[in-house]
Design a protein around this motif. Sequence first.
Motif, mmCIF file in Angstrom:
data_model
loop_
_atom_site.group_PDB
_atom_site.id
_atom_site.type_symbol
_atom_site.label_atom_id
_atom_site.label_comp_id
_atom_site.label_asym_id
_atom_site.label_seq_id
_atom_site.Cartn_x
_atom_site.Cartn_y
_atom_site.Cartn_z
ATOM 1 N N ILE A 18 0.848 -1.202 0.000
ATOM 2 C CA ILE A 18 0.000 0.000 0.000
ATOM 3 C C ILE A 18 0.883 1.251 0.000
ATOM 4 N N VAL A 19 0.565 2.126 -0.941
ATOM 5 C CA VAL A 19 1.292 3.389 -1.040
ATOM 6 C C VAL A 19 0.482 4.468 -0.326
ATOM 7 N N ALA A 20 1.168 5.299 0.443
ATOM 8 C CA ALA A 20 0.545 6.478 1.045
ATOM 9 C C ALA A 20 1.020 7.692 0.260
ATOM 10 N N ALA A 21 0.087 8.474 -0.233
ATOM 11 C CA ALA A 21 0.449 9.685 -0.979
ATOM 12 C C ALA A 21 -0.735 10.626 -0.959
ATOM 13 N N TYR A 22 -0.448 11.942 -1.021
ATOM 14 C CA TYR A 22 -1.538 12.914 -1.050
ATOM 15 C C TYR A 22 -1.325 13.910 -2.186
ATOM 16 N N GLY A 23 -2.377 14.626 -2.499
ATOM 17 C CA GLY A 23 -2.290 15.704 -3.486
ATOM 18 C C GLY A 23 -1.862 15.197 -4.846
ATOM 19 N N THR A 24 -1.001 15.964 -5.495
ATOM 20 C CA THR A 24 -0.527 15.632 -6.842
ATOM 21 C C THR A 24 0.089 14.240 -6.906
ATOM 22 N N VAL A 25 0.855 13.877 -5.882
ATOM 23 C CA VAL A 25 1.563 12.595 -5.921
ATOM 24 C C VAL A 25 0.569 11.435 -5.991
ATOM 25 N N ALA A 26 -0.557 11.564 -5.295
ATOM 26 C CA ALA A 26 -1.559 10.498 -5.315
ATOM 27 C C ALA A 26 -2.043 10.232 -6.737
ATOM 28 N N ARG A 27 -2.069 11.276 -7.550
ATOM 29 C CA ARG A 27 -2.503 11.092 -8.952
ATOM 30 C C ARG A 27 -1.470 10.305 -9.729
ATOM 31 N N ILE A 28 -0.203 10.598 -9.456
ATOM 32 C CA ILE A 28 0.856 9.836 -10.129
ATOM 33 C C ILE A 28 0.740 8.356 -9.725
ATOM 34 N N ILE A 29 0.448 8.118 -8.446
ATOM 35 C CA ILE A 29 0.339 6.739 -7.948
ATOM 36 C C ILE A 29 -0.790 5.990 -8.671
ATOM 37 N N LYS A 30 -1.872 6.681 -8.969
ATOM 38 C CA LYS A 30 -2.971 5.993 -9.666
ATOM 39 C C LYS A 30 -2.509 5.470 -11.019
ATOM 40 N N ASN A 31 -1.639 6.197 -11.699
ATOM 41 C CA ASN A 31 -1.058 5.677 -12.946
ATOM 42 C C ASN A 31 -0.155 4.485 -12.659
ATOM 43 N N VAL A 32 0.621 4.584 -11.581
ATOM 44 C CA VAL A 32 1.546 3.503 -11.226
ATOM 45 C C VAL A 32 0.765 2.218 -10.920
ATOM 46 N N ILE A 33 -0.383 2.384 -10.291
ATOM 47 C CA ILE A 33 -1.209 1.215 -9.943
ATOM 48 C C ILE A 33 -1.571 0.429 -11.205
ATOM 49 N N LYS A 34 -1.902 1.172 -12.266
ATOM 50 C CA LYS A 34 -2.237 0.502 -13.547
ATOM 51 C C LYS A 34 -1.025 -0.207 -14.125
ATOM 52 N N MET A 35 0.117 0.462 -14.074
ATOM 53 C CA MET A 35 1.344 -0.152 -14.617
ATOM 54 C C MET A 35 1.708 -1.412 -13.834
ATOM 55 N N GLU B 299 -0.249 -3.359 -12.149
ATOM 56 C CA GLU B 299 -1.233 -4.415 -12.412
ATOM 57 C C GLU B 299 -0.798 -5.280 -13.589
ATOM 58 N N LYS B 300 -0.246 -4.594 -14.607
ATOM 59 C CA LYS B 300 0.221 -5.321 -15.807
ATOM 60 C C LYS B 300 1.384 -6.256 -15.464
ATOM 61 N N GLU B 301 2.069 -5.952 -14.383
ATOM 62 C CA GLU B 301 3.197 -6.797 -13.981
ATOM 63 C C GLU B 301 2.800 -7.749 -12.852
ATOM 64 N N GLY B 302 1.506 -7.825 -12.587
ATOM 65 C CA GLY B 302 1.017 -8.790 -11.600
ATOM 66 C C GLY B 302 1.177 -8.356 -10.151
ATOM 67 N N ILE B 303 1.393 -7.056 -9.926
ATOM 68 C CA ILE B 303 1.509 -6.584 -8.541
ATOM 69 C C ILE B 303 0.285 -5.736 -8.223
ATOM 70 N N LYS B 304 -0.385 -6.079 -7.150
ATOM 71 C CA LYS B 304 -1.539 -5.262 -6.774
ATOM 72 C C LYS B 304 -1.110 -4.201 -5.754
ATOM 73 N N VAL B 305 -1.226 -2.946 -6.171
ATOM 74 C CA VAL B 305 -0.811 -1.818 -5.332
ATOM 75 C C VAL B 305 -2.057 -1.075 -4.847
ATOM 76 N N GLY B 306 -2.145 -0.847 -3.566
ATOM 77 C CA GLY B 306 -3.240 -0.047 -3.018
ATOM 78 C C GLY B 306 -2.763 1.373 -2.745
ATOM 79 N N LEU B 307 -3.729 2.281 -2.581
ATOM 80 C CA LEU B 307 -3.375 3.676 -2.268
ATOM 81 C C LEU B 307 -4.216 4.157 -1.093
ATOM 82 N N ILE B 308 -3.562 4.663 -0.080
ATOM 83 C CA ILE B 308 -4.275 5.410 0.956
ATOM 84 C C ILE B 308 -3.910 6.873 0.759
ATOM 85 N N ARG B 309 -4.928 7.662 0.432
ATOM 86 C CA ARG B 309 -4.694 9.089 0.163
ATOM 87 C C ARG B 309 -5.324 9.921 1.277
ATOM 88 N N PRO B 310 -4.508 10.397 2.207
ATOM 89 C CA PRO B 310 -5.072 11.285 3.219
ATOM 90 C C PRO B 310 -5.600 12.562 2.556
#
Lengths: 353, 248, 177
Positions: A251-268, A270-281
């Motif tokens: 699980i990645v913790a990120a807020y603001g602009t960085v959280a948006r970058i993480i949402k792209n990373v989550i998709k990338m 997924e293609k490599e078989g890793i499930k990434v979660g995001l907690i965005r305060p």
Amino acid sequence: MGEKLLMKGNEVIAEAALRAGCRCYFGYPITPQTEIAHYLAKKMPQVGGTFIQAESEIAAINMVYGAAGAGARVMTSSSSPGISLKQEGISYISGAELPAVIVNIVRCGPGLGGILPAQCDYFQAVKGGGHGDYKMVVLAPSSVQELYELTVEAFNIADRYRILTMIMGDGILGQMMETVEFRDEEEIIKVDKDWATTGTEMKRDHNTITSIYINPEVLEKHNQKLQAKYRKIEENEVRVETFNCDGADIIVAAYGTVARIIKNVIKMAEKEGIKVGLIRPITLWPFPVAAFEKYSEVPKAFLSVELNAGQMVEDVRLAVNGKRPVYFHGRMGGMLPTQKEILDKIKEIVKGD
Amino acid sequence: MAVVFKRPHALRDVPMHYCPGCTHGIIHRLIAEVLDELDIEGKTIGVSPVGCTYNNYEYFNCDMQQAAHGRAPAVATGIKRVHPDKVVFTYQGDGDLAAIGTAEIVHAATRGEKITTIFVNNAIYGMTSGQMAPTTLINQVTTTTPYGRKPELHGYPIRVCELLSTLDGAVFVERVSMHDIKNIMNAKKAIKKAFQVQIAGKGFSIVEVLSTCPTNWGKSPDEALKWLKDNMIPMYPLGNFKGKDLEV
Amino acid sequence: MAQQEIIISGFGGQGILSAGRLLAYAGMLEGKNVSWLPSYGPEMRGGTANCHVIISDDPIGSPILNSATTLMVMNGPSLDKFENIVESGGIIISDSSLVTRSPKRTDVKVYEIPATQMASDMGNLTYANIILLGKFLEVTGIISKEAFEQALRKVLPEKYHYMIPDEMKALEAGMKY
């Protein structure tokens, strides 16, 4: 909802303030938030409001003090170096329990630093940049639509608790344009500001706004009252987005602009078989501790990604409380992490055990 | 029996904390009398400074705000812009107004904020125990100028009224003194006019009141009044600098 | 098209940022999700300027582009800086009046249009960016001419609306080139 508009983040903050009934703005120019002042300089006279370009950030925050004490919905905005100048006023406003909204479109430091996006003022905002045991509510939007909604909310929170509420963004959020839809009417909470200095009209005892309590017993009681209010806010005002967390490997913790970058990373990932979660305060204070507790059994680890040398990661560690390792990845000076470098860090952690 | 002397309504019935011989109490009373005479107590909001008068919000019956050191004119600006129909005044000492708050007073004045400032100049910091003020006289001994204020080391005293009267936004500027009855009566007239100028919407008004600090000057109250007259007035000439003939 | 990621770059004063705003506005009018992010800095005129525009069927994550499906350049340094971040199969549209070299990439579609010269011939240099946008509209087909015209009405201050017919002619000239 009304018409969809394409607007700059900074202008949306200004428009949201007007919609929230703010009729007083005091500020001093600084990049990258000056569009807020431009917008309000134009609009305030049209709605019978006050716009003052103050002689300094210090004067601006003290005008906020006066206007808030006089019962008005009031806002100031600045960027990091200017927010440092406002710390004196922030402490006094907190001590005197005045409701007001302050916008920090953060730029990179220390010192004059640069004007590019950063999150290096996290500590200053959530741990108290000014003197004394005080807190302010810190809201961290990550889209232009959210800038609008949270700015309106900031005024409500401020009035509800008699507290200073900060909107903390960065130059990307302030400068970018995105679609925004305004509500036809805002939900504005009505509170009776019977404590405000509006003139006694010879009908009541005088009201006084102050932060000085020379008697230590009285001052301790005042502090206890403030702390009790902060506990109540921690109970009621936590805002957080959890995304893709159920069944996540990490699980990645990120807020603001960085959280948006993480949402792209989550998709990338997924293609490599890793499930990434995001907690965005969304509230940086009060920090969403419960969200981290809920997912503290995540198989691998937590990773805090920030535009600084590692600030929010300390709150993540406190929330995770040793149950899982907490890693950090950050960039400074206005540099942004690429999606690939974040993914590489995630892969390194996931494969590392 | 006819009442010949009583507490003005705008002054609260509480003991003041000022040192014996200090003239703050008199200045407070003059302001309160003016609030009574103009019948504006109910629509007045005052701003207390940092310094000896940090808690004078407890001495006035009108609404009051306490400001950070030097920031009273900015706080007053915020209040006045929210309530343009109300009367707003600041009460500031020489350290508050002429050192840490120089920017705030100059800009409130140049914006022509419709507020009134009562500026109490006693040439020393009282609250923090006798340090040099921006208005400390040449050769005056203070705890931070133990060998006297030397221009080559500490610069020169600031004449606030002369400085502010160059600004177009400042429309009423007058210096008065507390050293004898006649001058105290003059001071009241000036304070009253300053409030009337504000009520008439003319612009920024300020009254500088030369005052004593027997404790930190190391003088008896009597000696202090004489010292004020003999030493301060030559440096800070009394009189109206601006707005004497304003119609209010 | 799931997502168009466009970088527009040139000198300040060439209408780089407003070209991006027009695309984003038109994309929004077509019902897409859009974002527009300018490079921001102290230079108001004459320095380098670029913006990132995303037009997407899906909600937009990061508004910052690490790569682009389309690069539109109006000066040489911009081509040098961004040529290599265009995705394979992507598009480079270049104002060949000002960009003196051709792109080196062979895995992208290249359109070289003497837009500044054409705009000059039309009597108004400020149409150069519109001419280049015309090519973008033609090649990608994601924004209709009608939506673009509507965007012009929204983005341009009213006092410039008289220019819209000529702007549309410039757009068509770019489409046809």
